[in-house]
Design an enzyme around this catalytic site. Structure first.
Site, mmCIF file in Angstrom:
data_model
loop_
_atom_site.group_PDB
_atom_site.id
_atom_site.type_symbol
_atom_site.label_atom_id
_atom_site.label_comp_id
_atom_site.label_asym_id
_atom_site.label_seq_id
_atom_site.Cartn_x
_atom_site.Cartn_y
_atom_site.Cartn_z
ATOM 1 N N GLY A 27 -14.873 37.562 -16.422
ATOM 2 C CA GLY A 27 -14.363 38.906 -16.165
ATOM 3 C C GLY A 27 -15.009 39.929 -17.076
ATOM 4 O O GLY A 27 -16.132 39.746 -17.554
ATOM 5 N N SER A 54 -16.641 34.523 -8.981
ATOM 6 C CA SER A 54 -17.558 34.844 -10.079
ATOM 7 C C SER A 54 -18.685 33.830 -10.225
ATOM 8 O O SER A 54 -19.648 34.081 -10.954
ATOM 9 C CB SER A 54 -16.787 34.930 -11.398
ATOM 10 O OG SER A 54 -15.852 35.981 -11.364
ATOM 11 N N HIS A 109 -7.900 38.218 -27.708
ATOM 12 C CA HIS A 109 -6.615 38.877 -27.952
ATOM 13 C C HIS A 109 -5.661 37.798 -28.434
ATOM 14 O O HIS A 109 -5.720 36.658 -27.972
ATOM 15 C CB HIS A 109 -6.108 39.533 -26.667
ATOM 16 C CG HIS A 109 -4.774 40.218 -26.787
ATOM 17 N ND1 HIS A 109 -4.378 40.917 -27.920
ATOM 18 C CD2 HIS A 109 -3.732 40.301 -25.912
ATOM 19 C CE1 HIS A 109 -3.167 41.413 -27.719
ATOM 20 N NE2 HIS A 109 -2.750 41.043 -26.523
#
Length: 342
Positions: A27, A54, A109
């Protein structure tokens, strides 16, 4: 206490040059990390689920693409580049069974680690490299010979060389050219969530809508309200980013400055700060994380309803019309567009 900042002098790519690096997901961040590391001379493979859209994109970019389990088995460092709420499932089903001692998990994150959605196996190191910009900027800045500042963190129980690996990965994506700041999973996660909720997304959108409603309810044209409460916000934000709050004030009129310093604190007052502190406590205690996980597992009913209500707000109708009159503003159907690297 100020964060420690590293540059290219301290951040060397050497610790990962002879390792196999896997990026799970292709992504926004995934494709940028993979391409930048590849261009930095690293051996990068891509892990995607069977049938992912993808796969074709990653192969076109010159990567060897394989299923997640195979990528984890082959790699020394594994970046989990899938959305927060999908990470735990992917980890349990595809990553954990194929991990072995000595491998390193990398996150962009800290949410899943800090709030315990993922509990790493013993002997597996856990680090974070979090660029402070979207993937396309991380990529474009690298191609220009520049970089995006990034955060790094090392989770408790990781190996002694984990920090060097985090610094090396950050260097490989170009962050050393700008600055690499050391933080912790706790600090990055809690400040990131607070910023999103109280200022950047939640606070800004609520302030804009409240200002628009106040003017329209007072009898002013919605077009005037849109210009003054939303459209011109970009000018102010751009000035702040370029020169800080003081620099923004230097650039606006004396009338605007006087209204800023005398009326602004009446809007963002003690009650607002009290609400911000309550939001921060909900983040720190894990209440927000538990609420969000529960909402996601329930199929996102409240989330979808609130988003749908927001799309119906009069400011959206007014904005679509006014933006059509401004040829210099790119016209984007964000909701209907397919992500380039989904």
């Amino acid at each position: 206490m100020p964060a420690k900042v590293y540059t290219q002098k301290e951040a060397k790519i050497t610790p990962i040059k002879k390792k196999t690096l896997a990026v799970i997901g292709y992504g926004s961040q995934g494709h940028a990390h993979a391409l930048n590391l590849k261009d930095s001379g690293c051996n990068v493979i891509i892990g995607l689920y069977k049938g992912s859209k993808s796969i074709r994109v990653a192969k076109r970019h010159g990567f060897e693409v394989m299923e997640v389990a195979d990528a984890v088995q082959q790699a020394d460092v594994i970046m989990i580049g899938v959305p927060d709420m999908k990470q735990a499932e992917v980890y349990e089903k595809e990553i954990k069974p194929n991990l072995s001692k000595g491998k390193t998990l990398l996150f962009t994150h800290g949410f899943a680690i800090h709030f315990g959605l993922i509990k790493p196996s013993r002997g597996v190191s856990v680090i974070m490299v979090a660029p402070k910009g979207p993937g396309h900027i991380v990529r474009s800045q690298y191609k220009e010979g520049k970089g995006v500042p990034s955060l790094i963190a090392v989770h408790k129980g990781s190996s002694k060389d984990s920090k060097k690996i985090a610094l090396a990965w950050a260097a490989g994506i170009g962050a050393g050219r700008a600055g690499i700041l050391q933080t912790s999973f706790k600090e990055e996660t809690e400040t990131d969530l607070f910023g999103e909720q109280a200022v950047l997304c939640g606070g800004a959108s609520a302030l804009v809508e409240a200002g628009f409603e106040t003017l329209v309810e007072a009898g002013y044209a919605p077009e005037m309200a849109y210009f003054e409460c939303l459209h011109e916000l970009k000018l102010i934000v751009d000035l702040m980013i370029e020169s800080g709050v003081a620099g923004m004030r230097f650039s606006v009129s004396e009338t605007a400055k006087y209204g800023d310093v005398t009326r602004g604190p009446r809007v963002i007052n003690g009650n607002v700060k009290k609400s911000m502190k309550a939001i921060l406590k909900e983040i720190q205690s894990g209440k927000f994380a538990r609420e969000w996980v529960k909402e996601y597992q329930a199929g996102l009913p409240k989330y979808n309803k609130l988003l749908e209500d927001g799309e119906k707000h009069p400011i959206e109708v007014t904005g679509r019309h006014l933006r059509s009159l401004m040829p210099w503003i790119p016209k984007k159907n964000i909701k209907g567009a397919q992500a380039a690297y989904g």
